[in-house]
Design a protein around this motif. Structure first.
Motif, PDB file in Angstrom:
ATOM      1  N   ILE A   7       0.813  -1.213   0.000  1.00 38.70           N
ATOM      2  CA  ILE A   7       0.000   0.000   0.000  1.00 38.70           C
ATOM      3  C   ILE A   7       0.849   1.266   0.000  1.00 38.70           C
ATOM      4  CG2 ILE A   7      -2.047  -1.046   0.974  1.00 38.70           C
ATOM      5  CD1 ILE A   7      -1.195  -0.057   3.701  1.00 38.70           C
ATOM      6  N   GLU A   8       2.139   1.127   0.242  1.00 35.11           N
ATOM      7  CA  GLU A   8       3.053   2.256   0.103  1.00 35.11           C
ATOM      8  C   GLU A   8       4.380   1.702  -0.408  1.00 35.11           C
ATOM      9  OE1 GLU A   8       4.958   5.959   2.634  1.00 35.11           O
ATOM     10  OE2 GLU A   8       3.361   4.783   3.497  1.00 35.11           O
ATOM     11  N   THR A   9       4.892   2.288  -1.454  1.00 39.08           N
ATOM     12  CA  THR A   9       6.124   1.788  -2.056  1.00 39.08           C
ATOM     13  C   THR A   9       7.344   2.342  -1.332  1.00 39.08           C
ATOM     14  OG1 THR A   9       6.330   3.602  -3.632  1.00 39.08           O
ATOM     15  CG2 THR A   9       4.982   1.713  -4.297  1.00 39.08           C
ATOM     16  N   GLU A  10       8.507   1.783  -1.652  1.00 44.42           N
ATOM     17  CA  GLU A  10       9.750   2.269  -1.058  1.00 44.42           C
ATOM     18  C   GLU A  10      10.001   3.726  -1.431  1.00 44.42           C
ATOM     19  OE1 GLU A  10      13.081  -0.261  -1.826  1.00 44.42           O
ATOM     20  OE2 GLU A  10      11.950  -2.061  -1.288  1.00 44.42           O
ATOM     21  N   ALA A  11       9.489   4.133  -2.603  1.00 40.40           N
ATOM     22  CA  ALA A  11       9.666   5.516  -3.046  1.00 40.40           C
ATOM     23  C   ALA A  11       8.690   6.466  -2.360  1.00 40.40           C
ATOM     24  CB  ALA A  11       9.484   5.602  -4.561  1.00 40.40           C
ATOM     25  N   GLY A  12       7.778   5.937  -1.548  1.00 43.48           N
ATOM     26  CA  GLY A  12       6.832   6.782  -0.829  1.00 43.48           C
ATOM     27  C   GLY A  12       5.530   7.011  -1.547  1.00 43.48           C
ATOM     28  N   LEU A  13       5.276   6.284  -2.643  1.00 39.19           N
ATOM     29  CA  LEU A  13       4.005   6.424  -3.341  1.00 39.19           C
ATOM     30  C   LEU A  13       2.890   5.842  -2.492  1.00 39.19           C
ATOM     31  CD1 LEU A  13       4.999   5.372  -6.965  1.00 39.19           C
ATOM     32  CD2 LEU A  13       4.618   7.677  -6.106  1.00 39.19           C
ATOM     33  N   ILE A  14       1.795   6.557  -2.400  1.00 39.97           N
ATOM     34  CA  ILE A  14       0.644   6.084  -1.640  1.00 39.97           C
ATOM     35  C   ILE A  14      -0.329   5.459  -2.633  1.00 39.97           C
ATOM     36  CG2 ILE A  14      -1.288   6.755  -0.179  1.00 39.97           C
ATOM     37  CD1 ILE A  14       0.450   9.070   0.823  1.00 39.97           C
ATOM     38  N   TYR A  24      -5.616  12.112   0.026  1.00 41.84           N
ATOM     39  CA  TYR A  24      -4.681  12.708  -0.926  1.00 41.84           C
ATOM     40  C   TYR A  24      -5.325  12.854  -2.302  1.00 41.84           C
ATOM     41  CZ  TYR A  24      -0.550  13.694  -3.648  1.00 41.84           C
ATOM     42  OH  TYR A  24       0.340  14.285  -4.485  1.00 41.84           O
ATOM     43  N   LEU A  25      -6.062  11.848  -2.714  1.00 48.24           N
ATOM     44  CA  LEU A  25      -6.708  11.863  -4.024  1.00 48.24           C
ATOM     45  C   LEU A  25      -7.635  13.062  -4.168  1.00 48.24           C
ATOM     46  CD1 LEU A  25      -7.283  10.322  -6.723  1.00 48.24           C
ATOM     47  CD2 LEU A  25      -9.153   9.203  -5.499  1.00 48.24           C
ATOM     48  N   TYR A  26      -8.393  13.362  -3.129  1.00 41.28           N
ATOM     49  CA  TYR A  26      -9.374  14.433  -3.203  1.00 41.28           C
ATOM     50  C   TYR A  26      -8.832  15.798  -2.773  1.00 41.28           C
ATOM     51  CZ  TYR A  26     -12.505  10.563  -3.937  1.00 41.28           C
ATOM     52  OH  TYR A  26     -13.109   9.434  -4.438  1.00 41.28           O
ATOM     53  N   SER A  27      -7.558  15.868  -2.398  1.00 44.64           N
ATOM     54  CA  SER A  27      -7.026  17.146  -1.944  1.00 44.64           C
ATOM     55  C   SER A  27      -5.917  17.696  -2.840  1.00 44.64           C
ATOM     56  CB  SER A  27      -6.488  17.024  -0.519  1.00 44.64           C
ATOM     57  OG  SER A  27      -5.361  16.175  -0.502  1.00 44.64           O
ATOM     58  N   SER A  28      -5.552  16.983  -3.879  1.00 40.99           N
ATOM     59  CA  SER A  28      -4.476  17.467  -4.743  1.00 40.99           C
ATOM     60  C   SER A  28      -5.023  17.807  -6.126  1.00 40.99           C
ATOM     61  CB  SER A  28      -3.358  16.432  -4.845  1.00 40.99           C
ATOM     62  OG  SER A  28      -3.856  15.228  -5.361  1.00 40.99           O
TER      63      SER A  28
END
Length: 85
Positions: A7-14, A24-28
């Motif tokens: 659910i979260e990658t090593e690169a920090g992707l959510i 995050y989806l609804y606030s960016s």
């Protein structure tokens, strides 16, 4: 065999499934929205049905979004009735 995505990658992707994904989806704002706004001063954001992802559209596209029923469909998906006042 079931493959479970992290659910979260090593690169920090959510990714979907992460507790903060929906927030995050609804606030960016969508990528490139400033360039779109620069070239289309009468613009707005719409939430596409099925995904809820925001998209910058011009006045004509907004009218089509509302009058074509996509706005009503999105309201049904998110459980709203359009009377949030």
């Amino acid at each position: 065999m079931t493959i479970t995505l992290p659910i979260e990658t090593e690169a920090g992707l959510i990714l979907p499934g992460h507790p903060f994904f929906e927030d995050y989806l609804y606030s960016s704002f969508p990528p490139g929205w400033r360039n779109f706004a620069y070239h289309n001063p009468d613009f707005c954001f719409v939430a596409r049905s099925g995904t809820g992802i925001l998209e910058a559209v011009n006045e004509e596209e907004m009218e089509e979004y509302v009058e074509g029923g996509e706005y009503d469909q999105w309201l049904e998906e998110c459980g709203g009735d359009g009377d949030e006042d």
